[in-house]
Design an enzyme around this catalytic site. Sequence first.
Site, PDB file in Angstrom:
ATOM      1  N   LYS A   1      26.861-132.177  23.402  1.00 27.92           N
ATOM      2  CA  LYS A   1      27.100-131.200  22.942  1.00 27.92           C
ATOM      3  C   LYS A   1      27.075-130.026  24.066  1.00 27.92           C
ATOM      4  O   LYS A   1      25.776-129.866  24.726  1.00 27.92           O
ATOM      5  CB  LYS A   1      26.412-130.669  21.933  1.00 27.92           C
ATOM      6  CG  LYS A   1      26.498-128.890  21.478  1.00 27.92           C
ATOM      7  CD  LYS A   1      26.146-128.729  20.193  1.00 27.92           C
ATOM      8  CE  LYS A   1      26.195-127.281  19.971  1.00 27.92           C
ATOM      9  NZ  LYS A   1      25.758-126.811  18.552  1.00 27.92           N
TER      10      LYS A   1
ATOM     11  N   ASP B   1      22.809-120.235   9.905  1.00 29.52           N
ATOM     12  CA  ASP B   1      24.134-120.245  10.197  1.00 29.52           C
ATOM     13  C   ASP B   1      24.509-121.650   9.038  1.00 29.52           C
ATOM     14  O   ASP B   1      25.580-122.410   9.654  1.00 29.52           O
ATOM     15  CB  ASP B   1      24.802-120.668  11.571  1.00 29.52           C
ATOM     16  CG  ASP B   1      26.066-120.444  11.944  1.00 29.52           C
ATOM     17  OD1 ASP B   1      26.725-119.764  11.029  1.00 29.52           O
ATOM     18  OD2 ASP B   1      26.523-120.812  12.973  1.00 29.52           O
TER      19      ASP B   1
HETATM   20  P1  ADP Z   1      28.822-125.056  17.214  1.00 26.99           P
HETATM   21  O1  ADP Z   1      27.479-124.477  17.658  1.00 26.99           O
HETATM   22  O2  ADP Z   1      29.587-124.592  18.753  1.00 26.99           O
HETATM   23  O3  ADP Z   1      29.433-124.442  16.241  1.00 26.99           O
HETATM   24  P2  ADP Z   1      28.206-127.622  16.312  1.00 26.99           P
HETATM   25  O4  ADP Z   1      27.168-128.310  16.691  1.00 26.99           O
HETATM   26  O5  ADP Z   1      28.545-126.915  14.964  1.00 26.99           O
HETATM   27  O6  ADP Z   1      28.944-126.314  17.400  1.00 26.99           O
HETATM   28  O7  ADP Z   1      29.520-128.578  16.437  1.00 26.99           O
HETATM   29  C1  ADP Z   1      30.930-128.430  16.108  1.00 26.99           C
HETATM   30  C2  ADP Z   1      31.418-129.542  15.601  1.00 26.99           C
HETATM   31  O8  ADP Z   1      31.244-130.797  16.232  1.00 26.99           O
HETATM   32  C3  ADP Z   1      31.144-129.838  14.324  1.00 26.99           C
HETATM   33  O9  ADP Z   1      31.596-129.213  12.997  1.00 26.99           O
HETATM   34  C4  ADP Z   1      31.217-131.666  14.061  1.00 26.99           C
HETATM   35  O10 ADP Z   1      32.517-131.575  13.659  1.00 26.99           O
HETATM   36  C5  ADP Z   1      31.152-131.945  15.498  1.00 26.99           C
HETATM   37  N1  ADP Z   1      29.852-132.463  15.583  1.00 26.99           N
HETATM   38  C6  ADP Z   1      28.678-131.966  16.323  1.00 26.99           C
HETATM   39  N2  ADP Z   1      27.851-132.625  16.371  1.00 26.99           N
HETATM   40  C7  ADP Z   1      27.980-133.781  15.840  1.00 26.99           C
HETATM   41  C8  ADP Z   1      27.349-134.868  15.514  1.00 26.99           C
HETATM   42  N3  ADP Z   1      26.262-135.198  16.003  1.00 26.99           N
HETATM   43  N4  ADP Z   1      28.110-135.887  15.131  1.00 26.99           N
HETATM   44  C9  ADP Z   1      29.349-135.888  14.981  1.00 26.99           C
HETATM   45  N5  ADP Z   1      30.239-134.751  14.816  1.00 26.99           N
HETATM   46  C10 ADP Z   1      29.616-133.640  15.271  1.00 26.99           C
HETATM   47 MG    MG Z   2      28.616-124.956  14.303  1.00 23.97          MG
END
Ligand code: ADP
Ligand code: MG
Length: 480
Positions: A121, A226
Amino acid sequence: MKLDVDALRYLSKDDFRVLTAVEMGMRNHEIVPSELIDRIASLKHGGTYKVLKNLLKHKLLHHDSSKYDGFRLTYLGYDFLAIKTMVNRGVFDAVGRKIGVGKESDIFEVATEDGTILVMKLHRLGRTSFRAVKSKRDYLRHRSSYNWLYLSRLAALKEFAFMKALDEHGFPVPHAVDCNRHCVIMSRIQGYPLVQVKEFQNPDIVFETILGLIVRLAEHGLIHCDFNEFNIMVDDDEKVTMIDFPQMVSVSHRNAEMYFDRDIECIFKFFGKRFNLSFNETEVANDDSEVDSDEGCRPQFSDIKKVSGFLDKELEASGFTRKDQDDIAKFIDVDVEKDPNSDSEGLDDGDTVKGTSDVSSSNFESLCLNGKEGDLKLDCSQDTCKENSQIGHETREDGLDESGNDTRVETQGRCDSGSEEEEEHDSKNPELIKSLNKQRKCAIQSARGRRKAITSRNTYKDKGGKSSYNSKIQTQLSSW
Ligand code: ADP
Ligand code: MG
């Protein structure tokens, strides 16, 4: 934004040296003067300018000559620095496709040497919702337009620390593997964001599990803030995992009750609408007037036995200090009117990843980097690099370099802010290092163990996305 890591493989030691010099200069320069970059990088024969041109060509730097001739890092440049550090540490060695676009992050699959798929991320604080940040601008005084570097790093550090602590307390979260700059590496969750799920075998059980999580979090002194259908992943066994923690607050926050109620409300609303769950919203009271009896099943903040500060020790152990908490709280002041539906956009149908077991390694771009063994000692004795505490950015006054050297093996597994004092402190604490190393190994291990095929129940998704944008990404990534 594309993450074209192709160029990463061809960048030389000198390229990274100059890139790192710009990063250092940005601690107290919005635009880092070219001469200063040259001085910090101190390449022989004035080679800096040629390198700057190359970095500019790859869009790792932005050139600005409006006030004086200088450069600043782009997101891509910052991505490259973090990715290179991770690769040098042996955390992963290939970058795959984009699996999520959050409002303030980009999410990619990465692969370890043995083929384990992890998630990377990259925080992009300030990309879209700079609103709250703007109002706090004076905090950074003249540094307003480059604070995204600092904010994104803080957000990553916070996310890593919370994920790790929550994991240790048995919460269903991804395993935190490592963190550097604005980049967090975690295990990949099998399943789909709740927003994409059209049906459950047991919607009421999933609903109760999710509510139970909000309550348990509060009992541990935390509110997610959130907690909505975009930040809850559900797999085919209807197992729930929560993600996305940079905005979490303590139950002692002045608006804690409102955030708690809002998280609860989001879940009630979503399950009511999507799965037609009814919650006895109204019932007829003795005096025949309708009263809201939803309270019967709706968790109340006042009823929860909260232990505030419970996770503090764990958070500090990950390098996320009280000061960091205060700093980020100044920026991410959770917006009261925030629309939860404006959260992560995910990917549309065509781009949805169907589990990792069918992700062939050909989807991944292997990163065999130049200059891996390099001894990159940057001269940071310049005036500009001294005054860095405010911006809180990576300190390398001892000449250590994140991107060129593999000097930090002993600190693997923790989220380093890069600060020298923390580094020193940690290296004096063999217990901490040992436990962090162990934790990282466990995280990778369990990410490995979680690889199972995802079947078709959730094949129809209801969430549209930026299809053209995503298909471009797909085209680019599939050619890797
Ligand atoms: P943001 O903070 O920008 O909202 P998120 O952490 O919510 O980011 O991640 C955005 C998207 O990425 C999630 O909705 C999911 O689909 C995917 N995602 C994030 N982390 C994971 C993970 N550990 N495994 C699989 N998919 C993930
Ligand atoms: Mg998110």
